[in-house]
Design an enzyme around this catalytic site. Structure first.
Site, PDB file in Angstrom:
ATOM      1  N   HIS A  82      -3.183 -14.830  -3.628  1.00  0.00           N
ATOM      2  CA  HIS A  82      -3.937 -13.653  -2.861  1.00  0.00           C
ATOM      3  C   HIS A  82      -5.517 -13.673  -3.039  1.00  0.00           C
ATOM      4  O   HIS A  82      -6.036 -14.009  -4.135  1.00  0.00           O
ATOM      5  CB  HIS A  82      -3.563 -12.386  -3.536  1.00  0.00           C
ATOM      6  N   ASP A 161       1.268   2.487   0.950  1.00  0.00           N
ATOM      7  CA  ASP A 161       0.017   1.877   0.739  1.00  0.00           C
ATOM      8  C   ASP A 161      -0.704   1.896   2.205  1.00  0.00           C
ATOM      9  O   ASP A 161      -1.844   2.161   2.320  1.00  0.00           O
ATOM     10  CB  ASP A 161      -0.192   0.277   0.257  1.00  0.00           C
ATOM     11  N   ARG A 168      -7.924   6.739   2.730  1.00  0.00           N
ATOM     12  CA  ARG A 168      -8.732   6.444   2.082  1.00  0.00           C
ATOM     13  C   ARG A 168      -9.942   6.105   2.803  1.00  0.00           C
ATOM     14  O   ARG A 168     -11.020   6.492   2.513  1.00  0.00           O
ATOM     15  CB  ARG A 168      -8.491   5.457   1.231  1.00  0.00           C
ATOM     16  N   SER A 183      -3.514  -0.819  -4.424  1.00  0.00           N
ATOM     17  CA  SER A 183      -3.214  -1.216  -3.016  1.00  0.00           C
ATOM     18  C   SER A 183      -2.799  -2.788  -2.960  1.00  0.00           C
ATOM     19  O   SER A 183      -1.696  -2.835  -2.389  1.00  0.00           O
ATOM     20  CB  SER A 183      -4.393  -0.808  -2.226  1.00  0.00           C
ATOM     21  N   LYS A 187       1.256  -4.628  -2.480  1.00  0.00           N
ATOM     22  CA  LYS A 187       2.091  -5.603  -1.471  1.00  0.00           C
ATOM     23  C   LYS A 187       2.463  -6.828  -2.174  1.00  0.00           C
ATOM     24  O   LYS A 187       3.527  -7.446  -1.696  1.00  0.00           O
ATOM     25  CB  LYS A 187       0.976  -5.777  -0.522  1.00  0.00           C
TER      26      LYS A 187
HETATM   27  N1  URA Z   1      -7.432  -4.795   0.220  1.00  0.00           N
HETATM   28  C1  URA Z   1      -6.404  -3.861   0.361  1.00  0.00           C
HETATM   29  O1  URA Z   1      -5.294  -4.449   0.592  1.00  0.00           O
HETATM   30  N2  URA Z   1      -6.378  -2.385  -0.312  1.00  0.00           N
HETATM   31  C2  URA Z   1      -7.623  -2.266  -0.703  1.00  0.00           C
HETATM   32  O2  URA Z   1      -7.857  -1.040  -1.203  1.00  0.00           O
HETATM   33  C3  URA Z   1      -8.649  -3.209  -0.580  1.00  0.00           C
HETATM   34  C4  URA Z   1      -8.828  -4.356   0.167  1.00  0.00           C
END
Ligand code: URA
Length: 441
Positions: A82, A161, A168, A183, A187
């Site tokens: 990632h 999320d 947010r 967050s 994933k």
């Molecule tokens: N990328 C995400 O998936 N979440 C965040 O909060 C910031 C960057």
């Protein structure tokens, strides 16, 4: 359990239990708690922070709010990477085929870009016909048959999320380490990886500008993964100047392909070799590829051999893309206008501001200002200069690829302050500022 009590506890600086965290996450996802109460809770978390245990509980609750992809029928050990996003970051397009060329099966769910950092799916869509919206059945079939597939993440992946991130965004609670880390990692956990390499960028073109903040974020993410039973490594990578030469979708695909043929820019190639090495280290879990130096040499050899390029080409074919564009890069989308930006004086390059180059690329139409905006795949910027380079007056520093005179002018206005010179020699920027190993957190 009552959400007002949970808000009150966090407001007063008390820790939340796993049950409380699960409660508000699942109830909010189900629509049983209104936005205004979760907004208050997010602000309390933003101001009060969270302990390691709370962050892990939140991440797992978000991951389990939707489908948990189980790849165990396809791969013995799923490895993922990632990137926290950066300018010119086409690393996935190189390291995933590289890992696949070593026989490590890759079934990767990727994202789209928003703002000035591009997403892997957008880059891939510069190739005619490629399908990055595969059904789960197609995704699994290609992973099983070919061992390399990249597709968009399904809406049922960590839906909590998705809802919390949108909230947010409009409540001033984005820039919170526990919320960012949970967050991103929710994933990753839901996408089924056993081992995860985090390529966390730091600098003016990244989400986090200082190495200290970036290290703190990376450490939390590694801790979450370890506590959730995954093998983890985080690299802290420079993002003060663009990664590689190409910034913009089709330009980046072309650069990735050149790199896969062993003809890529040296700094970008080194970046990819390090990320791939860490992926292979995890995939081998200290057995087959125990020694990082040995792995690095093998990765480099695989790049040179063309095996990784063949894997990329196969993936494009499997996903319906026009392989002819990969074999002949001049067939990728091409912009109408090419405009050179030349050095205004002789000297040493002190700065090529990544964030500014990213904003200029956005002004050309290569990215999205808001969700759903159309993208111009052909436009972008080639950045020929790196920090530390010695340049002569008039030397070409950048080539802008544009399709519209007005947008070109806007990009030039943005770029006016991107490059800075020094009369004295300047040290090149490091590629990495360190690594956080899951075994050490
Ligand atoms: N990328 C995400 O998936 N979440 C965040 O909060 C910031 C960057």
């Amino acid at each position: 359990m009552r959400i007002v009590d949970i808000i009150g506890k966090k407001r007063d600086g008390e820790g939340l239990s796993e049950a409380e965290i699960r409660y508000f996450t699942s109830q909010y996802t189900a629509g049983a708690i209104p936005d205004y109460q979760v907004s208050a809770l997010l602000m309390a978390i933003y101001l009060r922070g969270m302990t390691r245990e709370e962050i892990v509980a939140l991440t797992v609750a978000m991951a389990e709010s939707g489908d948990m992809l189980d790849l165990s029928d396809i791969v013995d050990y799923a490895v993922d990477k990632h990137s926290s996003g950066g300018i010119g970051d086409k690393t996935s397009l190189v390291v995933l085929p590289l890992a696949a060329a070593f026989g490590v099966p890759i079934a990767k769910m990727s994202g789209r870009g928003l703002g000035f950092t591009g997403g892997t799916l957008d880059k891939l869509e510069a190739i005619d016909g490629i399908n990055v919206k595969l059904s789960e059945a197609e995704f699994r079939r290609i992973a099983r048959d070919s061992g390399l597939v990249i597709s968009g993440q399904s809406a049922s992946l960590a839906p909590a999320d998705g809802k919390l991130y949108a909230l947010r965004d409009v409540t001033g609670t984005t820039a919170s380490l526990p919320l960012i880390a949970s967050s991103i990692m929710s994933k990753k956990l839901a996408a089924g990886a056993n081992g995860i390499v985090l390529d966390v960028k730091t600098g003016n073109g990244a989400f986090m500008e200082t190495v200290e903040d970036t290290r703190a974020l990376a450490t939390i993410m590694v801790q979450i993964g370890v506590d959730a039973g995954r093998d983890m490594v985080a690299l802290i990578a420079d993002m003060n100047q663009p990664l590689g030469v190409a910034v913009g979708n089709a330009l980046e695909v072309a650069e990735a392909v050149k790199t896969l043929r062993g003809e890529g820019p040296a700094l970008f190639e080194s970046h990819c070799i390090e990320v791939a090495t860490q992926m292979l280290r995890l995939a081998g879990r200290g057995e087959r590829w125990a020694e990082a130096d040995e792995t690095r040499a093998a990765v480099m050899q695989t790049l040179r051999s063309g095996a990784a390029f063949d894997r990329f080409r196969q993936m494009v074919a499997d996903q319906g893309g026009d392989v002819g564009q990969i074999d002949d890069l001049s067939r990728l989308p091409v912009a109408r206008i090419k405009h050179r930006v030349n050095a205004e004086r002789a000297g040493y390059i002190r700065q090529v501001h990544a964030g500014t180059v990213g904003r200029a690329t956005l002004a050309l139409g290569a990215g999205r200002e808001k969700k759903g905006d159309a993208i111009d795949y052909a436009v972008g910027i080639e950045v020929h200069a790196s920090v530390g380079d010695k340049v002569v007056n008039g030397e070409t520093l950048m080539t802008i690829h544009a399709n519209d005179e007005g947008k070109l002018q806007r990009a030039l206005d943005v770029l006016a302050a991107a490059v800075d010179y020094s009369a004295e020699p300047v040290n090149p920027l490091p590629l990495f500022y360190g690594m956080i190993d899951g075994g050490e957190v």
